[in-house]
Design an enzyme around this catalytic site. Structure first.
Site, short mmCIF file in Angstrom:
data_model
loop_
_atom_site.label_atom_id
_atom_site.label_comp_id
_atom_site.label_asym_id
_atom_site.label_seq_id
_atom_site.Cartn_x
_atom_site.Cartn_y
_atom_site.Cartn_z
N CYS A 52 0.82 -1.21 0.00
CA CYS A 52 0.00 0.00 0.00
C CYS A 52 0.85 1.26 0.00
CB CYS A 52 -0.99 0.01 1.15
SG CYS A 52 -0.26 -0.37 2.73
N ASN A 53 2.13 1.13 0.38
CA ASN A 53 2.97 2.31 0.41
C ASN A 53 3.96 2.41 -0.75
OD1 ASN A 53 1.99 3.65 2.61
ND2 ASN A 53 3.23 2.49 4.04
N ARG A 54 4.06 1.36 -1.53
CA ARG A 54 5.03 1.42 -2.63
C ARG A 54 4.69 0.43 -3.75
NH1 ARG A 54 9.78 1.73 -0.93
NH2 ARG A 54 9.18 2.02 1.23
N GLU A 113 9.25 -0.88 10.82
CA GLU A 113 8.10 -1.81 10.91
C GLU A 113 8.47 -3.12 10.24
OE1 GLU A 113 5.83 -2.62 8.31
OE2 GLU A 113 6.52 -1.34 6.68
#
Lengths: 446, 269
Positions: free
Chosen positions: A50-52, A111
């Site tokens: 979702c972030n990359r 994380e």
């Protein structure tokens, strides 16, 4: 080292762009196949979280039109996408992959999820054959580096969410959470999340009290807990060691006198109030009681913030590890680069030797076995002696920065064809043999 | 020879002492392991020293310095037991300085201050010494735990996130260490006083309750009992428990100091 990487992440692109590029998991194998079929690309894989969204490739000659691939694949206009893209090559690409796997490029630095996601992407690409020698080496190294960062720095050790900080604090108070009871006052998303964390760490049972009793029942059922009528709150609350409160009440519902009652009934065993309501549900003077610990949303947030800062500090030492590992990886990949050249060189000279022996045999007729052995030993000896220095030089140069120059010189001197790299070693060999034949003819004429 | 071994032990305990000071400001896994090993080694030397004292004869055994040495050794034993159970070296913050101080005083030199009075029941006397010192050691530890409890409580209440990572174990674990030492020490202390009374009775034929030593010992025992009772009955901990523990320790120290004034419990010089 002909790695090339292109992508977007949470820093380079807004969510709308990332959404458009996101690739569902089940389509990943197809993307990998398409990628390897794209001109100029030997190996490729895609990481999509979702972030990359990142496309990592090993190219044929160092550059491939990865932007073109993205435009084609996602049917987006270049000017729409390009401002958000970052692109890395060779060493920079290696560094980026290491940083991503070690969770230094994550939104929440340290994380743990990202490593698992990268591993999955790698496994998917490998399964369809899109990841072979080069990317395989890159990623197995990246996983090792990620592990090293995790064990040698404290980058992933502190909690950085409200719920996990609550658990951490509870453990500071109670040691183990085994057998502890949790009381949720006011059913809400946040309190539910915190409760879920606490239960996951071994808390025994849950009580839920809510103004609307039905909601209390609903939430209690989720945790296999017990719903309490709001009127019975004060008479039952002392059964809980940890109280998570998030009611919409305009005034504090837990005041000093309640705390005193609870402590008396609990024989002064400590109680932990997690107050995530605004305005606060627990009056500040509660905290003055011995054995009662209250943390409101600001206190928790403060802990989170300082942990995030700690992680940043740790990330600096992690960056140093990454830098060293990138150098190591580069040196090692050069060492591998010379191997095909050495193989070509050996093949090349061996072909010449065979051709020359055949020629001599034709002129001298049948040789006795002793003569055969003598000629064999003589020619081999000459070749080995001649080859010794170039091979040693190649091997030692492999660790230096001039490796490519040395490799080039050797290739030009001996007229070896093909590119110096591992996966092409086989084809290099065959090219060399074809090349050798006319050269021999030149030799015969002389 | 016993003194030489004791000085070796002292050197080892010194590492523990340094650890105690360092641990207050920052936490180091490696250093706590080093301190632990040093302390274990110190205990070996210490044990050898005590055995030599014991073998050298009854009279020396009852000197003040040997008493302190024994108390230090018993405190260390308690510390090790706690380490074995809870895997924490943090009580060392209090125990190490106390042990170091006791051992230091004991190791300064031969100073055989002896019981001049002839004691008829040597067995009772030895029982008295060992029991009461075990009680003392437990008390020291419980006192240490109550101080650590206060420290941890303050850290948690101050909400300073930076102090969250600390060498201290969880609050309830500290509490358990303190309470268990307290419970364990109480019977030893009680039996120690009883055996002491027996020795006094058989030696003098009476007990002088106005003797400072006897008076202070009784006071200490009463406070000790109050401490156990309040804890058991209403779960006193934190500030109140620390207050009581401090009081008990002061009473114990006073009772110890009273050796120099007591007519009955005489280490007369």
């Amino acid at each position: 080292m002909r790695f090339q990487l292109i992508g977007v992440n949470h820093k380079s692109a807004p969510l709308e762009v990332r959404e458009r590029l996101a690739i569902p998991e089940k389509r990943l194998p197809d993307v990998c196949r398409d990628l390897t079929a794209f001109p100029g690309i030997e190996e490729g894989m895609v990481i999509s979280t979702c972030n990359r969204v990142e496309v990592i490739t090993h190219t044929v000659n160092g550059t491939a039109d990865l932007r073109g691939f993205l435009h084609n694949y996602f049917h987006v206009e270049p000017d729409e996408l390009d401002p958000h893209l970052y692109e890395f090559r060779a060493k920079d690409a290696v560094r980026h992959v290491f940083r991503v796997a070690a969770s230094l490029d994550s939104m929440v630095v340290g994380e743990a999820q990202i490593l698992g996601q990268v591993k999955e992407a790698y496994a998917t690409a490998r399964a369809v054959g899109a990841v072979r020698g080069q990317l395989d080496q890159l990623f197995s190294r990246a996983f090792a580096v990620a592990k090293r960062v995790r064990t040698e720095t404290a980058v992933g050790s502190s909690s950085v969410s409200i719920a996990s900080v609550a658990v951490e604090l509870a453990k500071k108070i109670f040691g183990t959470l085994q057998g502890k009871n949790v009381f949720i006052v006011g059913a809400g998303k946040m309190s539910e999340l915190a409760a879920r964390h606490l239960m996951a760490h071994g808390c025994a049972s849950i009580f839920v009290a809510n103004r609307t009793y039905e909601r209390a029942i609903g939430l209690a059922q989720k945790f296999n807990g017990q719903a309490i009528k709001f009127e019975d709150l004060y008479s039952t609350c002392d059964r809980a060691d940890i109280v998570i409160t998030s009611t919409g009440a305009p005034h504090a519902i837990f005041r000093r006198e309640h705390g005193e009652q609870f402590l008396a009934r609990r024989k002064n065993r400590p109680m932990f109030f997690i107050d995530i309501a605004v305005p606060r549900d627990v009056s500040p003077d509660m905290a003055k009681l011995d054995g009662i610990f209250t943390y409101d949303i600001d206190d928790l947030q403060q802990v989170v913030t300082s942990h995030v800062a700690d992680r940043r500090k740790e990330a600096e030492s992690a960056e140093a590890i990454i830098a060293a590992e990138v150098e190591k990886f580069e040196a090692r990949s050069h060492t591998l680069d010379v191997v095909p050249t050495i193989v070509s060189l050996q093949d090349h000279l061996e072909t010449i030797r065979q051709a020359e022996i055949d020629r001599v045999r034709g002129r001298m007729g049948q040789l006795t076995p002793e003569q055969e052995i003598a000629i064999e030993a003589l020619t081999r000896g000459i070749i080995n002696k001649v080859m010794h220095t170039p091979i040693t030089t190649l091997k030692s140069a492999a660790r230096e920065s001039e490796a490519t120059t040395v490799v080039d010189v050797v290739r030009r001197l001996f007229n070896l064809q093909g590119k110096p790299q591992v996966s092409a070693a086989q084809s290099d060999g065959s090219e060399v043999t074809q090349e050798v034949a006319p050269k021999n003819e030149v030799g015969t004429r002389r | 020879m016993s003194l030489l071994w004791l000085r070796f032990a002292l050197a080892c305990y010194f590492i523990g002492l340094v650890y105690a000071f360092v641990a207050l400001s920052r936490t180091s896994e490696l250093f706590s392991r080093i301190a632990l090993h040093a302390a274990s080694l110190g205990m070996v030397f210490h044990f050898v020293s005590l055995v030599e004292v014991f073998l050298s004869g009854q009279v020396v055994w009852v000197s003040v310095h040997n008493g302190e040495s024994l108390l230090a050794f018993l405190s260390m034993t308690f510390f090790m037991v706690i380490y074995a159970v809870y895997q924490t070296t943090s009580p060392g913050v209090v125990v190490f300085p106390v042990v170091f101080f006791l051992t230091f005083v004991a190791a300064i030199g031969e100073q055989p201050v002896l019981l001049t009075q002839f004691v008829s029941h040597k067995g009772w006397l030895i029982a008295h010494i060992i029991l009461i010192f075990t009680g003392y050691a437990a008390l020291v530890l419980s006192f240490g735990a109550s101080l650590l409890y206060l420290l941890q409580e303050r850290r948690l209440k101050s909400k300073k996130p930076t102090s969250m990572i600390s060498f201290l174990p969880a609050l309830e674990v500290i509490d358990q260490i303190g309470y268990r030492s307290l419970l364990l020490g109480f019977p030893f202390m009680t039996l120690g006083l009883i055996t002491g009374s027996v020795v006094a009775l058989t030696t003098y034929g009476r007990i002088d309750f106005l003797d400072p030593k006897i008076l202070l010992s009784l006071l200490m025992w009463v406070v000790y009992m109050v401490m156990v009772f309040t804890r058991w009955n209403s779960g006193w901990r934190g500030r109140r428990a620390a207050f009581l523990a401090t009081f008990t320790v002061v009473a114990a120290l006073a009772a110890w100091a009273a050796n120099y004034f007591s007519a009955m419990h005489r280490f007369a010089s």
